[in-house]
Design an enzyme around this catalytic site. Sequence first.
Site, mmCIF file in Angstrom:
data_model
loop_
_atom_site.group_PDB
_atom_site.id
_atom_site.type_symbol
_atom_site.label_atom_id
_atom_site.label_comp_id
_atom_site.label_asym_id
_atom_site.label_seq_id
_atom_site.Cartn_x
_atom_site.Cartn_y
_atom_site.Cartn_z
ATOM 1 N N ASP A 15 -16.355 -6.641 -2.915
ATOM 2 C CA ASP A 15 -16.652 -7.788 -2.053
ATOM 3 C C ASP A 15 -17.906 -7.581 -1.207
ATOM 4 O O ASP A 15 -18.446 -6.478 -1.137
ATOM 5 C CB ASP A 15 -15.443 -8.095 -1.134
ATOM 6 C CG ASP A 15 -14.765 -6.826 -0.620
ATOM 7 O OD1 ASP A 15 -15.424 -5.785 -0.558
ATOM 8 O OD2 ASP A 15 -13.573 -6.909 -0.290
ATOM 9 N N ASP A 24 -2.788 -7.086 6.805
ATOM 10 C CA ASP A 24 -2.045 -8.281 6.380
ATOM 11 C C ASP A 24 -1.723 -8.249 4.886
ATOM 12 O O ASP A 24 -1.244 -9.240 4.322
ATOM 13 C CB ASP A 24 -2.828 -9.563 6.726
ATOM 14 C CG ASP A 24 -4.169 -9.671 5.996
ATOM 15 O OD1 ASP A 24 -4.505 -8.741 5.211
ATOM 16 O OD2 ASP A 24 -4.888 -10.660 6.202
ATOM 17 N N GLU A 53 -6.844 -12.801 0.844
ATOM 18 C CA GLU A 53 -5.951 -12.910 1.996
ATOM 19 C C GLU A 53 -4.599 -13.492 1.566
ATOM 20 O O GLU A 53 -4.469 -14.042 0.466
ATOM 21 C CB GLU A 53 -6.600 -13.819 3.055
ATOM 22 C CG GLU A 53 -7.931 -13.291 3.602
ATOM 23 C CD GLU A 53 -7.768 -12.102 4.550
ATOM 24 O OE1 GLU A 53 -6.717 -11.430 4.536
ATOM 25 O OE2 GLU A 53 -8.719 -11.833 5.313
HETATM 26 C C1 F6R Z 1 -13.160 -3.554 1.325
HETATM 27 C C2 F6R Z 1 -11.970 -4.349 1.012
HETATM 28 C C3 F6R Z 1 -10.837 -4.472 1.957
HETATM 29 C C4 F6R Z 1 -10.489 -3.184 2.680
HETATM 30 C C5 F6R Z 1 -9.356 -3.435 3.683
HETATM 31 C C6 F6R Z 1 -9.019 -2.183 4.462
HETATM 32 O O1 F6R Z 1 -14.074 -3.576 0.272
HETATM 33 O O2 F6R Z 1 -11.947 -4.920 -0.021
HETATM 34 O O3 F6R Z 1 -9.703 -4.924 1.252
HETATM 35 O O4 F6R Z 1 -10.099 -2.213 1.755
HETATM 36 O O5 F6R Z 1 -9.725 -4.448 4.565
HETATM 37 O O6 F6R Z 1 -10.104 -1.847 5.270
HETATM 38 P P1 F6R Z 1 -10.147 -0.446 6.018
HETATM 39 O O7 F6R Z 1 -10.262 0.590 4.954
HETATM 40 O O8 F6R Z 1 -11.405 -0.488 6.862
HETATM 41 O O9 F6R Z 1 -8.901 -0.331 6.809
#
Ligand code: F6R
Length: 261
Positions: free
Chosen positions: A67, A136, A143
């Site tokens: 992403d 979440d 999401e």
């Molecule tokens: C990042 C992504 C997100 C993160 C998730 C956890 O490329 O796709 O799904 O893996 O938001 O983020 P952290 O690792 O910062 O807790």
Amino acid sequence: MEVIIHDTPQDAASTGARMVARLVREKPHAVLGLATGGTPLPLYRELVRLHREEGLDFSRVTTFNLDEYLGLGPGHPQSYHHFMREHLFDHLNIPAENTHIPDGMTPDVPAFCRDYERRIAEAGGIDLQILGIGSDGHIGFNEPGSSFASRTRIKTLARETLHDNARFFNDDPAKVPHHCITMGIGTIMDARCVLLLAFGSGKAEAIAGMVEGPVTASLPASILQHHPTAKVLIDSPAATALHRADYYRWVYENKPAWQRE
Ligand code: F6R
């Protein structure tokens, strides 16, 4: 779904890095799916060490990131382009043209997303997708409520995610871009192997829901229960809400030697 619980993120990252290294040694043209955020950092540090100290060769590897924030160019310090250069690509021998990250400045989002899917398919599909998980339950930026059949597309970040990621934007959720391009859940599920990492007590509820709860779009990561080879690498604090944590530890301790990574 295989749940592997280690005492520390470093131990889990070493196990994850060994899995990546084995794939890259067995298949030098491997296609890796990559994540950003805090979670994969110890894994990336270990891959850089394996490259420097043990000659792990990434020269024929291809990568696709999950992403990117819409509206952030590759030079923006909080863009995922910048993140990947800083934490991984600048330290490996991977040719820049082999790395792919969604373009947050694309003038035509739907056309870009279709093309991203085409490029993944042309590369032969993703061999190993590395994932984190949102508090979440999101994977990529899919999401809660995202379709399990979704492909790469624009998404609006949930308020919870804006708050979680505000730490990278002067602690101001309003400064976090509200939109992104993300691989879809269908895209992620097409990966031949999936390796999800999660560390810390803040991820405990999401991990328990993903592993032991019902499969539901309300917790997108729960679809990984339907993935044939998903591995979940977590530290002890992230395992605290799992009812069957003892069983997962028992399974791992008793793995036959030929099954160990
Ligand atoms: C990042 C992504 C997100 C993160 C998730 C956890 O490329 O796709 O799904 O893996 O938001 O983020 P952290 O690792 O910062 O807790």
